[in-house]
Write a protein that holds these residues in place. Structure first.
Motif, PDB file in Angstrom:
ATOM      1  N   GLU A 191      29.415 -26.474   4.676  1.00 45.73           N
ATOM      2  CA  GLU A 191      29.762 -25.015   5.143  1.00 45.73           C
ATOM      3  C   GLU A 191      28.928 -23.780   5.249  1.00 45.73           C
ATOM      4  N   HIS A 192      27.715 -24.057   4.407  1.00 44.48           N
ATOM      5  CA  HIS A 192      26.881 -23.587   4.135  1.00 44.48           C
ATOM      6  C   HIS A 192      25.184 -24.168   3.880  1.00 44.48           C
TER       7      HIS A 192
ATOM      8  N   GLU B 134      27.673 -28.144  -0.746  1.00 47.87           N
ATOM      9  CA  GLU B 134      28.327 -27.274   0.661  1.00 47.87           C
ATOM     10  C   GLU B 134      28.006 -27.426   1.720  1.00 47.87           C
TER      11      GLU B 134
END
Length: 162
Positions: A94-95, A92
Motif C-alpha cells: 500500500e506504500h 507494505e
C-alpha cells in the motif's frame, strides 16, 4: 537525559566510554527503517522473480553480519558479543515499500542500539544494491531505534513515528 556528551573527554577529544564498572545486564534494542520502491520492483522481490534470487535472504544475512561488525564500522562503538540478531522484512504494498526491522540482544555492559541500527541500515543498502539495476529511484528512509531495554536506564520506547 544527561547534558554531557559521553564520547568526549575533559579536553573535548573523542573518547571511547569506559564501561568497566557498569553492571552486566540483559540488553536489547530494536530498530526499523524503510526502503521505498516501484510497485513492480516490490512485486518482483516478494514473488521471488528477481534474477539474483532471494533478495530478502541475502539482505537478512548482510544485516546480521553488519550488526556483528558494528564495532569495526563505528569508531567509538565497543565490540560486543551479541547473543541474538534478527532481521525481518515486511512488504507494505500500500506504500510501495518494505519495512525492515532488527532485534539485537546480549548480556553486557553497554547497549545494542547501534548494532540494531546498523543491521537495518545494511539490510536496506543490500536491498538497494540488489535491485538498483531495475529501480534506481529507490529511497531508504525512517531508520530509527524503536525500543531499548537493560542497563540503568531501563526500558525505552519510541513515541514518535519515523
Amino acid at each position: 537525559m544527561s547534558d554531557s556528551l559521553t564520547h568526549l573527554n575533559a579536553q573535548g577529544e573523542a573518547n571511547m566510554v569506559d564501561v568497566t564498572d557498569k553492571a552486566v545486564t540483559q540488553r536489547q534494542a530494536t530498530a526499523q527503517g524503510y526502503i521505498k520502491m516501484s510497485a513492480d520492483t516490490l512485486a518482483m522481490i516478494t514473488e521471488g522473480k528477481h534474477k539474483k534470487g532471494d533478495v530478502f535472504a541475502v539482505a537478512r544475512i548482510a544485516g546480521i553480519q553488519a550488526a556483528k561488525k558494528c564495532g569495526d564500522l563505528i569508531p567509538l562503538c565497543h565490540p560486543l558479543m551479541l547473543t541474538k540478531v534478527q532481521v525481518d522484512f515486511t512488504p507494505e504494498p500500500e506504500h510501495n515499500r518494505v519495512k525492515v526491522t532488527s532485534l539485537c540482544k546480549l548480556s553486557g555492559q553497554t547497549g545494542v542500539e547501534m548494532e540494531a541500527l546498523t543491521a537495518v541500515s545494511v539490510a536496506c543498502l543490500t536491498l538497494f544494491d540488489m535491485c538498483k539495476a531495475v529501480d534506481p529511484n529507490m529511497v531508504i528512509e525512517g531508520i530509527a531505534v524503536t525500543t531499548k531495554s537493560g542497563g540503568k536506564s531501563g526500558h525505552w520506547e519510541r513515541t514518535q513515528s519515523c
